[in-house]
Design a protein around this motif. Structure first.
Motif, PDB file in Angstrom:
ATOM      1  N   GLN A 180       5.758 -13.905  -2.226  1.00  0.00           N
ATOM      2  CA  GLN A 180       6.041 -12.931  -1.180  1.00  0.00           C
ATOM      3  C   GLN A 180       7.149 -13.426  -0.242  1.00  0.00           C
ATOM      4  OE1 GLN A 180       5.062  -9.856  -0.890  1.00  0.00           O
ATOM      5  NE2 GLN A 180       3.678  -9.969  -2.645  1.00  0.00           N
TER       6      GLN A 180
ATOM      7  N   LEU B 151      10.401 -12.541  -1.673  1.00  0.00           N
ATOM      8  CA  LEU B 151      10.674 -11.117  -1.465  1.00  0.00           C
ATOM      9  C   LEU B 151      10.912 -10.802   0.005  1.00  0.00           C
ATOM     10  CD1 LEU B 151       7.957  -9.598  -3.849  1.00  0.00           C
ATOM     11  CD2 LEU B 151      10.375 -10.021  -4.346  1.00  0.00           C
ATOM     12  N   ASN B 152      10.174 -11.502   0.892  1.00  0.00           N
ATOM     13  CA  ASN B 152      10.321 -11.251   2.324  1.00  0.00           C
ATOM     14  C   ASN B 152      11.736 -11.535   2.828  1.00  0.00           C
ATOM     15  OD1 ASN B 152       7.672 -10.424   2.702  1.00  0.00           O
ATOM     16  ND2 ASN B 152       6.953 -12.444   3.344  1.00  0.00           N
TER      17      ASN B 152
ATOM     18  N   ARG C 151      14.340 -10.662   1.618  1.00  0.00           N
ATOM     19  CA  ARG C 151      15.187  -9.486   1.421  1.00  0.00           C
ATOM     20  C   ARG C 151      14.610  -8.237   2.081  1.00  0.00           C
ATOM     21  NH1 ARG C 151      14.983 -11.798  -3.830  1.00  0.00           N
ATOM     22  NH2 ARG C 151      13.624 -10.132  -4.600  1.00  0.00           N
ATOM     23  N   ARG C 152      13.459  -8.394   2.752  1.00  0.00           N
ATOM     24  CA  ARG C 152      12.816  -7.253   3.396  1.00  0.00           C
ATOM     25  C   ARG C 152      13.131  -7.205   4.886  1.00  0.00           C
ATOM     26  NH1 ARG C 152       7.091  -8.838   0.582  1.00  0.00           N
ATOM     27  NH2 ARG C 152       7.186  -7.473  -1.259  1.00  0.00           N
ATOM     28  N   PRO C 153      13.119  -6.015   5.478  1.00  0.00           N
ATOM     29  CA  PRO C 153      13.189  -5.932   6.943  1.00  0.00           C
ATOM     30  C   PRO C 153      11.989  -6.656   7.547  1.00  0.00           C
ATOM     31  CG  PRO C 153      13.512  -3.772   5.933  1.00  0.00           C
ATOM     32  CD  PRO C 153      13.056  -4.689   4.841  1.00  0.00           C
ATOM     33  N   GLU C 154      12.142  -7.162   8.746  1.00  0.00           N
ATOM     34  CA  GLU C 154      11.085  -7.968   9.364  1.00  0.00           C
ATOM     35  C   GLU C 154       9.759  -7.225   9.431  1.00  0.00           C
ATOM     36  OE1 GLU C 154      10.290 -10.573  13.449  1.00  0.00           O
ATOM     37  OE2 GLU C 154      12.248  -9.641  13.064  1.00  0.00           O
ATOM     38  N   ASP C 155       9.793  -5.939   9.724  1.00  0.00           N
ATOM     39  CA  ASP C 155       8.559  -5.165   9.850  1.00  0.00           C
ATOM     40  C   ASP C 155       7.864  -4.929   8.510  1.00  0.00           C
ATOM     41  OD1 ASP C 155       8.968  -5.021  12.546  1.00  0.00           O
ATOM     42  OD2 ASP C 155       9.771  -2.972  12.535  1.00  0.00           O
ATOM     43  N   ASP C 156       8.565  -5.152   7.405  1.00  0.00           N
ATOM     44  CA  ASP C 156       7.998  -4.895   6.080  1.00  0.00           C
ATOM     45  C   ASP C 156       7.570  -6.178   5.368  1.00  0.00           C
ATOM     46  OD1 ASP C 156       8.411  -2.193   6.397  1.00  0.00           O
ATOM     47  OD2 ASP C 156      10.382  -2.213   5.417  1.00  0.00           O
ATOM     48  N   ARG C 157       7.676  -7.300   6.028  1.00  0.00           N
ATOM     49  CA  ARG C 157       7.332  -8.569   5.378  1.00  0.00           C
ATOM     50  C   ARG C 157       5.814  -8.692   5.197  1.00  0.00           C
ATOM     51  NH1 ARG C 157      11.806 -12.198   8.686  1.00  0.00           N
ATOM     52  NH2 ARG C 157      13.606 -11.237   7.630  1.00  0.00           N
ATOM     53  N   VAL C 158       5.438  -9.311   4.099  1.00  0.00           N
ATOM     54  CA  VAL C 158       4.036  -9.351   3.685  1.00  0.00           C
ATOM     55  C   VAL C 158       3.490 -10.771   3.799  1.00  0.00           C
ATOM     56  CG1 VAL C 158       2.441  -9.001   1.754  1.00  0.00           C
ATOM     57  CG2 VAL C 158       4.362  -7.405   2.112  1.00  0.00           C
TER      58      VAL C 158
END
Length: 215
Positions: free
Chosen positions: A106, A109-110, A112-119
């Protein structure tokens, strides 16, 4: 008013007293569930787990594991509310490694994700304590070694519990529910033969034999 933190020795005595109440009740009223509890772990075994995980095992958890380090359950049901079962040390280590590997994926993947969408699926300071059942890891309880509070993991993304519990307050509540079931709010204890079975996850195949505790 004095708000100094409790000493390790007091915390250890409290968790030991609470677990002793639980096991004493099981011995008298649910001998099959009592027999399913594993023996305590040695200090060397917990030290080895601590080295394996790379984090300090809090004294409260060391104390519990010195008394009982795992629950084989009866008919797939452990002795904790929701029929959860204490995980043996080898299962703690294996599950922790899998969860940390899942978090590493994760984290990739995080990036490359917006901060609010990080898992976040797991944190390094979370130590697994109990699982959905003796062989079921779909959900369970972990102890946050940084805060001392229990949390819940779930493969199904269930929300957190409404109240924060330490391991001590959780075990004291379990003992209270067994000794005074009429006042139980977290779950409803009962018996199937000589086994403790909690009502929130009652197997329909055992429902006709389940007897809720009175008193």
């Amino acid at each position: 008013m004095n708000h100094e933190p409790l000493s390790d020795s007091l915390i250890e005595r409290q968790v030991s007293d609470a677990w002793d109440r639980v096991t004493a009740w099981l011995r008298r009223h649910a001998p099959a569930s009592h027999a399913a509890l594993g023996p305590g772990a040695t200090a060397a075994a917990v030290d080895a787990l601590e080295e394996d995980l790379g984090i300090r095992i809090p004294p409260v958890l060391r104390t519990l594991w010195s008394l009982t380090a795992g629950d084989d359950g009866v008919g797939g049901a452990g002795c904790l509310p929701g029929n959860q079962a204490l995980m043996p040390l080898h299962a703690v280590a294996g599950f922790y490694r899998r969860q940390m590997a899942a978090q590493a994926h994760q984290d990739t993947l995080n990036a490359r994700r917006p901060e609010d969408d990080r898992v976040t699926v797991w944190a390094a300071v979370w130590i697994p304590v109990a699982s959905h059942g003796p062989a079921d890891r779909t959900s369970g309880l972990y102890l946050d070694a940084s805060t001392g509070y229990l949390g819940r993991w779930s493969r199904y993304n269930e929300g957190p519990d409404d109240e924060l519990d330490t391991l001590t307050t959780y075990l004291e509540d379990v003992a209270d529910m067994l000794e005074a079931p009429a006042l139980a709010t977290r779950d409803r204890p009962g018996l199937v033969g000589g086994a403790l079975v909690w009502g929130s996850r009652l197997d329909p195949a055992r429902e006709d034999r389940w007897r809720p505790l009175a008193g």
